[in-house]
Design a protein around this motif. Structure first.
Motif, mmCIF file in Angstrom:
data_model
loop_
_atom_site.group_PDB
_atom_site.id
_atom_site.type_symbol
_atom_site.label_atom_id
_atom_site.label_comp_id
_atom_site.label_asym_id
_atom_site.label_seq_id
_atom_site.Cartn_x
_atom_site.Cartn_y
_atom_site.Cartn_z
ATOM 1 N N PRO A 44 24.365 39.351 54.968
ATOM 2 C CA PRO A 44 25.700 39.773 55.387
ATOM 3 C C PRO A 44 26.717 39.668 54.250
ATOM 4 N N TYR A 45 27.839 40.341 54.395
ATOM 5 C CA TYR A 45 28.988 40.121 53.519
ATOM 6 C C TYR A 45 29.793 38.963 54.109
ATOM 7 N N VAL A 46 30.001 37.922 53.317
ATOM 8 C CA VAL A 46 30.644 36.714 53.842
ATOM 9 C C VAL A 46 32.058 36.507 53.307
ATOM 10 N N GLY A 47 32.545 37.407 52.425
ATOM 11 C CA GLY A 47 33.944 37.343 52.014
ATOM 12 C C GLY A 47 34.167 36.571 50.728
ATOM 13 N N TYR A 48 35.446 36.474 50.322
ATOM 14 C CA TYR A 48 35.791 35.968 49.001
ATOM 15 C C TYR A 48 36.816 34.840 49.013
ATOM 16 N N GLN A 49 37.258 34.394 50.187
ATOM 17 C CA GLN A 49 38.170 33.263 50.282
ATOM 18 C C GLN A 49 37.386 32.024 50.697
ATOM 19 N N PHE A 50 37.660 30.881 50.099
ATOM 20 C CA PHE A 50 36.840 29.687 50.295
ATOM 21 C C PHE A 50 36.629 29.358 51.774
ATOM 22 N N ARG A 51 37.709 29.199 52.525
ATOM 23 C CA ARG A 51 37.594 28.742 53.907
ATOM 24 C C ARG A 51 36.877 29.767 54.782
ATOM 25 N N GLU A 52 37.292 31.031 54.662
ATOM 26 C CA GLU A 52 36.676 32.080 55.481
ATOM 27 C C GLU A 52 35.211 32.277 55.116
ATOM 28 N N THR A 53 34.908 32.184 53.821
ATOM 29 C CA THR A 53 33.527 32.353 53.382
ATOM 30 C C THR A 53 32.630 31.256 53.939
ATOM 31 N N GLU A 54 33.100 30.014 53.849
ATOM 32 C CA GLU A 54 32.296 28.913 54.380
ATOM 33 C C GLU A 54 32.059 29.080 55.876
ATOM 34 N N ALA A 55 33.066 29.518 56.614
ATOM 35 C CA ALA A 55 32.916 29.732 58.049
ATOM 36 C C ALA A 55 31.871 30.820 58.340
ATOM 37 N N GLN A 56 31.902 31.897 57.549
ATOM 38 C CA GLN A 56 30.943 32.977 57.744
ATOM 39 C C GLN A 56 29.520 32.531 57.392
ATOM 40 N N VAL A 57 29.395 31.771 56.302
ATOM 41 C CA VAL A 57 28.075 31.274 55.912
ATOM 42 C C VAL A 57 27.526 30.354 57.000
ATOM 43 N N ARG A 58 28.370 29.488 57.512
ATOM 44 C CA ARG A 58 27.924 28.592 58.579
ATOM 45 C C ARG A 58 27.454 29.387 59.789
ATOM 46 N N LYS A 59 28.170 30.421 60.122
ATOM 47 C CA LYS A 59 27.812 31.249 61.285
ATOM 48 C C LYS A 59 26.446 31.900 61.108
ATOM 49 N N THR A 93 32.639 31.358 45.143
ATOM 50 C CA THR A 93 33.101 31.085 46.512
ATOM 51 C C THR A 93 31.942 31.053 47.504
ATOM 52 N N THR A 94 31.001 32.000 47.381
ATOM 53 C CA THR A 94 29.853 31.983 48.287
ATOM 54 C C THR A 94 28.980 30.755 48.025
ATOM 55 N N ALA A 95 28.857 30.358 46.758
ATOM 56 C CA ALA A 95 28.061 29.181 46.416
ATOM 57 C C ALA A 95 28.690 27.921 46.997
ATOM 58 N N TYR A 96 29.981 27.805 46.877
ATOM 59 C CA TYR A 96 30.698 26.638 47.398
ATOM 60 C C TYR A 96 30.516 26.536 48.909
ATOM 61 N N GLY A 97 30.678 27.655 49.613
ATOM 62 C CA GLY A 97 30.508 27.650 51.059
ATOM 63 C C GLY A 97 29.082 27.344 51.465
#
Length: 313
Positions: free
Chosen positions: A184-199, A217-221
């Motif tokens: 999936p595309y999980v985005g480029y902002q830290f908080r939103e990306t982590e939420a998408q990765v978790r999902k 950002t994706t790595a951090y999330g």
């Protein structure tokens, strides 16, 4: 005596005029300023400016702003710089919306970090991102079997650098017979990306063998999410770019491998390439800056430490 004094005044005035001559100004427009990647690149650019005796005029949007609330904001920054008299521009281009392209900037322009068909540029200084994506996948070849279940945590569909990394990784995955079950595309902002990765990761049914995160950002999330998983269910995580916490994650085997770019050197060479062009030396159309694959086993090697040190200059 009066004549000698007059000559002294004239010589002093001329010396002052020479000292006061303005330095060549170079405009810099990056795609952000908060990520460690952009900060390291800026340091490399400033060092090049000092070594080459030019001044930098830097105007960069907030990270991700060009992709969301303020599309085409980089065009306004470029226009401002051209009108202010810069001799050339170094640009990390964000995608443009509803604009006729390619755009010809009124001064020589060098792209950095990523290529783009939106601008007529004299050179692009970047990682060979497709090859780097392949390197990320190749790091997993010794430990994955045919049919392994893989996740590719894509950044965004219109960023050429991360898209090339993702495609490079997927090329190896197909060659090795791995199954890409999440992409999936999980985005480029830290908080939103982590939420998408978790999902997407916690919603997966079945064991996941490995995951690839193609930027900071994706790595951090992904790291935060995988740390929360029970030990026996964690996929091997391959990340891209460098943050201080990735060193600890490598030591604890939370990160299996990290493909580390050298943004400091990239920034230095982009400014160097532009100045050489302004002095009449035609640049190469593409200048690639090498990456290193960092693992727990090699993270203290001198060559690896030298690249990581560029993030901390």
């Amino acid at each position: 005596m009066r004549r000698a004094l007059s000559l002294l005044v004239v010589v002093t005035a001329l010396a002052g005029a020479v000292q006061a001559a303005p330095a060549t100004q170079i405009g810099v427009v990056l795609a952000g300023s908060i990520l460690d990647f952009w900060q390291a690149m800026s340091k490399g650019m400033h060092r090049a400016a000092d070594d080459l005796h030019v001044e930098l005029v830097i105007r960069s949007p907030s990270d991700g702003m060009s992709l969301g609330a303020q599309p085409n904001i980089q065009l306004s920054m470029i226009d401002y710089m051209v009108k202010s008299g810069v001799a050339g521009i170094v640009l990390a281009p964000e995608p443009l919306q509803d604009v006729a392209t390619p755009i010809s900037v009124a001064v020589p322009t060098v792209l950095v970090d990523r290529s783009s068909t939106d601008y007529n540029a004299i050179s692009t200084v970047s990682t060979d991102n497709f090859a780097a994506g392949r390197a990320a996948a190749l790091s997993l070849v010794p430990v994955l079997h045919k049919g392994a279940r893989i996740a590719v945590l894509r950044l965004a569909p219109n960023i050429s650098s991360t898209t090339a990394r993702e495609e490079g990784f997927l090329t190896v995955a197909r060659e090795m017979g791995w199954r890409v079950v999440i992409a999936p595309y999980v985005g480029y902002q830290f908080r939103e990306t982590e939420a998408q990765v978790r999902k997407v990761l916690t919603g997966d049914v079945g064991h996941l063998d490995a995951a690839f995160a193609p930027n900071e950002t994706t790595a951090y999330g992904a790291l935060h999410v995988i740390e929360e998983m029970p030990a026996g269910t964690r996929p091997r995580l391959v990340v891209f770019d460098w943050r201080p916490e990735f060193q600890d994650a490598l030591e604890r085997s939370m990160v299996y491998a990290d493909i580390v770019q050298d943004p400091y050197r990239m920034g230095y060479q982009a400014v160097e390439t532009l100045i050489a062009a302004l002095e009449g030396h035609p640049p190469r159309p593409k200048v690639f800056v090498d990456v290193v694959t960092v693992t727990r086993a090699n993270m203290n090697d001198p060559a690896i430490r030298a690249v990581i040190a560029n993030y901390n200059r």
